[in-house]
Motif scaffolding. Structure first.
Motif, PDB file in Angstrom:
ATOM      1  N   GLY A 236      48.722  82.876  56.951  1.00 12.13           N
ATOM      2  CA  GLY A 236      48.449  82.536  55.255  1.00 12.13           C
ATOM      3  C   GLY A 236      49.662  82.997  54.508  1.00 12.13           C
ATOM      4  O   GLY A 236      49.475  82.975  53.412  1.00 12.13           O
ATOM      5  N   SER A 237      50.889  82.846  55.196  1.00 11.73           N
ATOM      6  CA  SER A 237      52.076  83.095  54.279  1.00 11.73           C
ATOM      7  C   SER A 237      52.678  81.782  54.154  1.00 11.73           C
ATOM      8  O   SER A 237      54.052  82.137  53.767  1.00 11.73           O
ATOM      9  N   ILE A 238      52.315  80.765  54.218  1.00 11.25           N
ATOM     10  CA  ILE A 238      53.086  79.404  54.253  1.00 11.25           C
ATOM     11  C   ILE A 238      53.611  79.302  52.876  1.00 11.25           C
ATOM     12  O   ILE A 238      54.747  78.717  52.483  1.00 11.25           O
ATOM     13  N   ARG A 239      52.809  79.759  51.901  1.00  9.03           N
ATOM     14  CA  ARG A 239      53.326  79.525  50.444  1.00  9.03           C
ATOM     15  C   ARG A 239      54.277  80.612  49.756  1.00  9.03           C
ATOM     16  O   ARG A 239      54.864  80.471  48.863  1.00  9.03           O
ATOM     17  N   VAL A 240      54.421  81.544  50.755  1.00 11.65           N
ATOM     18  CA  VAL A 240      55.487  82.822  50.022  1.00 11.65           C
ATOM     19  C   VAL A 240      56.537  82.862  50.751  1.00 11.65           C
ATOM     20  O   VAL A 240      57.639  83.273  50.483  1.00 11.65           O
ATOM     21  N   ALA A 241      56.522  82.769  52.175  1.00 10.11           N
ATOM     22  CA  ALA A 241      57.726  83.124  53.075  1.00 10.11           C
ATOM     23  C   ALA A 241      58.515  81.817  53.504  1.00 10.11           C
ATOM     24  O   ALA A 241      58.427  81.173  54.325  1.00 10.11           O
ATOM     25  N   TRP A 242      59.141  81.495  52.394  1.00  9.74           N
ATOM     26  CA  TRP A 242      60.175  80.231  52.470  1.00  9.74           C
ATOM     27  C   TRP A 242      61.193  80.515  53.616  1.00  9.74           C
ATOM     28  O   TRP A 242      61.614  79.436  54.216  1.00  9.74           O
ATOM     29  N   TRP A 243      61.608  81.598  53.864  1.00 11.47           N
ATOM     30  CA  TRP A 243      62.559  81.983  54.848  1.00 11.47           C
ATOM     31  C   TRP A 243      62.129  81.776  56.339  1.00 11.47           C
ATOM     32  O   TRP A 243      62.773  81.395  57.299  1.00 11.47           O
ATOM     33  N   TRP A 244      60.682  81.864  56.326  1.00 13.27           N
ATOM     34  CA  TRP A 244      59.957  81.323  57.739  1.00 13.27           C
ATOM     35  C   TRP A 244      59.726  79.924  57.999  1.00 13.27           C
ATOM     36  O   TRP A 244      59.895  79.308  58.851  1.00 13.27           O
ATOM     37  N   VAL A 245      59.574  79.456  56.788  1.00 12.67           N
ATOM     38  CA  VAL A 245      59.289  77.825  56.813  1.00 12.67           C
ATOM     39  C   VAL A 245      60.506  76.996  56.993  1.00 12.67           C
ATOM     40  O   VAL A 245      60.221  76.118  57.930  1.00 12.67           O
ATOM     41  N   LEU A 246      61.562  77.300  56.191  1.00 10.57           N
ATOM     42  CA  LEU A 246      62.676  76.308  56.317  1.00 10.57           C
ATOM     43  C   LEU A 246      63.235  76.234  57.608  1.00 10.57           C
ATOM     44  O   LEU A 246      63.632  74.907  58.174  1.00 10.57           O
ATOM     45  N   PRO A 247      63.522  77.228  58.258  1.00 11.36           N
ATOM     46  CA  PRO A 247      64.440  76.891  59.660  1.00 11.36           C
ATOM     47  C   PRO A 247      63.728  75.946  60.598  1.00 11.36           C
ATOM     48  O   PRO A 247      64.254  75.189  61.181  1.00 11.36           O
ATOM     49  N   PRO A 248      62.399  76.066  61.070  1.00 10.00           N
ATOM     50  CA  PRO A 248      61.928  75.412  61.745  1.00 10.00           C
ATOM     51  C   PRO A 248      61.727  73.839  61.279  1.00 10.00           C
ATOM     52  O   PRO A 248      61.695  73.017  62.225  1.00 10.00           O
ATOM     53  N   ALA A 249      61.026  74.001  60.012  1.00 11.60           N
ATOM     54  CA  ALA A 249      60.882  72.558  59.390  1.00 11.60           C
ATOM     55  C   ALA A 249      61.977  71.859  59.406  1.00 11.60           C
ATOM     56  O   ALA A 249      62.061  70.610  59.757  1.00 11.60           O
ATOM     57  N   LEU A 250      63.266  72.465  59.018  1.00 12.15           N
ATOM     58  CA  LEU A 250      64.372  71.618  58.719  1.00 12.15           C
ATOM     59  C   LEU A 250      64.973  71.206  59.980  1.00 12.15           C
ATOM     60  O   LEU A 250      65.558  70.302  60.138  1.00 12.15           O
ATOM     61  N   GLY A 251      64.765  71.988  61.210  1.00 12.73           N
ATOM     62  CA  GLY A 251      65.297  71.761  62.317  1.00 12.73           C
ATOM     63  C   GLY A 251      64.621  70.635  62.873  1.00 12.73           C
ATOM     64  O   GLY A 251      65.277  69.603  63.495  1.00 12.73           O
ATOM     65  N   ILE A 252      63.143  70.707  62.737  1.00 13.76           N
ATOM     66  CA  ILE A 252      62.442  69.344  63.257  1.00 13.76           C
ATOM     67  C   ILE A 252      62.961  67.986  62.547  1.00 13.76           C
ATOM     68  O   ILE A 252      63.062  66.932  62.976  1.00 13.76           O
ATOM     69  N   ALA A 253      63.014  68.150  61.269  1.00 10.86           N
ATOM     70  CA  ALA A 253      63.162  66.839  60.349  1.00 10.86           C
ATOM     71  C   ALA A 253      64.693  66.427  60.546  1.00 10.86           C
ATOM     72  O   ALA A 253      64.846  65.238  60.743  1.00 10.86           O
ATOM     73  N   ALA A 254      65.542  67.496  60.789  1.00 14.38           N
ATOM     74  CA  ALA A 254      67.129  67.103  61.031  1.00 14.38           C
ATOM     75  C   ALA A 254      67.296  66.206  62.448  1.00 14.38           C
ATOM     76  O   ALA A 254      68.025  65.270  62.288  1.00 14.38           O
ATOM     77  N   VAL A 255      66.563  66.856  63.367  1.00  9.01           N
ATOM     78  CA  VAL A 255      67.078  66.234  64.804  1.00  9.01           C
ATOM     79  C   VAL A 255      66.058  64.855  64.627  1.00  9.01           C
ATOM     80  O   VAL A 255      66.868  63.892  65.126  1.00  9.01           O
ATOM     81  N   THR A 256      65.068  64.688  64.251  1.00 13.65           N
ATOM     82  CA  THR A 256      64.113  63.503  64.282  1.00 13.65           C
ATOM     83  C   THR A 256      65.028  62.424  63.277  1.00 13.65           C
ATOM     84  O   THR A 256      65.014  61.426  63.881  1.00 13.65           O
ATOM     85  N   THR A 257      65.448  62.901  62.260  1.00 16.70           N
ATOM     86  CA  THR A 257      66.047  61.747  61.375  1.00 16.70           C
ATOM     87  C   THR A 257      67.350  61.394  61.952  1.00 16.70           C
ATOM     88  O   THR A 257      67.867  60.422  61.814  1.00 16.70           O
ATOM     89  N   SER A 258      68.270  62.305  62.662  1.00 18.73           N
ATOM     90  CA  SER A 258      69.402  62.095  63.258  1.00 18.73           C
ATOM     91  C   SER A 258      69.278  61.205  64.395  1.00 18.73           C
ATOM     92  O   SER A 258      70.036  60.099  64.354  1.00 18.73           O
ATOM     93  N   VAL A 259      68.220  61.160  65.305  1.00 15.34           N
ATOM     94  CA  VAL A 259      68.092  60.370  66.018  1.00 15.34           C
ATOM     95  C   VAL A 259      67.749  58.867  65.799  1.00 15.34           C
ATOM     96  O   VAL A 259      68.219  58.011  66.181  1.00 15.34           O
ATOM     97  N   PHE A 260      66.906  58.728  64.624  1.00 16.30           N
ATOM     98  CA  PHE A 260      66.698  57.561  63.977  1.00 16.30           C
ATOM     99  C   PHE A 260      67.818  56.770  63.345  1.00 16.30           C
ATOM    100  O   PHE A 260      67.943  55.794  63.401  1.00 16.30           O
ATOM    101  N   LEU A 261      68.666  57.618  62.904  1.00 17.10           N
ATOM    102  CA  LEU A 261      69.889  57.161  62.208  1.00 17.10           C
ATOM    103  C   LEU A 261      70.654  56.585  63.206  1.00 17.10           C
ATOM    104  O   LEU A 261      71.569  55.443  63.029  1.00 17.10           O
ATOM    105  N   ILE A 262      71.085  57.221  64.157  1.00 15.31           N
ATOM    106  CA  ILE A 262      71.838  56.893  65.326  1.00 15.31           C
ATOM    107  C   ILE A 262      71.280  55.556  65.814  1.00 15.31           C
ATOM    108  O   ILE A 262      71.914  54.564  65.961  1.00 15.31           O
TER     109      ILE A 262
END
Length: 304
Positions: free
Chosen positions: A262-288
């Motif tokens: 239930g902390s998804i709206r407050v714990a930004w430091w917990w949200v960003l690492p896995p979310a940005l990791g998934i987004a960065a890797v998948t986007t990088s594959v598509f760009l290449i």
């Protein structure tokens, strides 16, 4: 003989090195693809060494304050550079350790997806007739079965682990490469060099893999790369829904625990690492993949 062997080996290595340099030069000229390559290289490094360089054990270890109290939902500090979870776990350690399962599923899922799709499309397009009919009806059946509901249904009766999830992903996502490869093979098999190979007495196996397959390999590699991105996204989605491997930490499982707490709206430091990791890797594959797709299919540039 040893001199000739050494010379041939040296020539082979020199040729491969030249090919690698050519590919790196091509990617370096495309800035989005170059940045994507750096991101993917970092991801590969984390996938191999992430659990080793993680400062703490991601599941058992709890971050404690100077008073010996578990630091729950604590923003980034020196003790926990990426903060802590609602359960007092180190987010940085979970992020680093979670890269390996994500890499395994993405890499092997993408390779299996591209490999199965390539073989089905190659055989279907080359032989045609009843072989094509059977394989394409099987492909249509796979298209008619939505991945996520079917995966959830299977994982309800099977204990999830990394390899089972990889197998399920490959079993459902090979359909797109198969369709694309088949359409290319249908065109290539009518070309003069293929007909000449048949007329010279070459077997179907030799003609198919020696003359047709090399001409569709670029598309096969392209969709294998896309398969890596699809696999990572699929694995993260399954883990977020609670159907990931319960014995490992993955980026999708981090988001699952975040949502469940239930902390998804407050714990930004917990949200960003896995979310940005998934987004960065998948986007990088598509760009290449996009950069190479412009070479494989020059008509893309003509329509832009």
């Amino acid at each position: 003989m040893s001199v000739e062997f050494s010379r041939s080996t040296g020539d082979w290595l020199q040729t491969k090195a030249s090919q690698v340099r050519t590919q790196l030069q091509f990617i370096a000229e495309d800035r989005p693809a170059f940045v994507s390559l750096v991101v993917l290289a970092s991801f590969l490094f984390l996938g191999v060494f992430g659990p080793v360089i993680a400062p703490h054990e991601p599941i058992r270890y709890s971050v404690l304050s100077a008073n010996g109290v578990i630091m729950r939902l604590h923003p980034p500090t020196l003790a926990a550079p990426l903060g802590t979870t609602a359960y007092g776990k180190d987010v940085l350690s979970q992020f680093l350790a979670g890269a390996r399962p994500t890499l395994i599923v993405g890499l092997f899922g993408g390779m299996a997806t591209g490999g199965i799709g390539f073989l089905v499309g190659l055989v279907s397009g080359y032989y045609g007739g009843w072989v094509d009919e059977v394989l394409m009806r099987l492909t249509d059946l796979t298209f008619s079965l939505p991945f996520m509901p079917m995966a959830l249904l299977l994982l309800t009766f099977i204990r999830p682990n990394i390899w089972i999830i990889t197998l399920i992903i490959a079993a459902f996502l090979w359909k797109m490469p198969a369709r694309v490869v088949r359409s290319e093979v249908l065109s290539i098999r009518e070309r003069t060099f293929v007909k000449s190979a048949r007329a010279s007495g070459a077997s179907d196996f030799r003609t198919m893999f020696g003359h047709v397959a090399p001409n569709v390999l670029p598309i096969g590699f392209l969709y294998t790369a896309y398969g890596v991105a699809w696999s990572i996204a699929a694995q993260a989605s399954l883990a977020f829904l609670g159907f990931g491997d319960p014995t490992t930490t993955s980026w999708g499982r981090m988001l699952r625990q975040l949502f469940a707490s239930g902390s998804i709206r407050v714990a930004w430091w917990w949200v960003l690492p896995p979310a940005l990791g998934i987004a960065a890797v998948t986007t990088s594959v598509f760009l290449i993949g996009r950069a190479y797709e412009e070479i494989i299919n020059p008509e893309i540039n003509d329509h832009q």
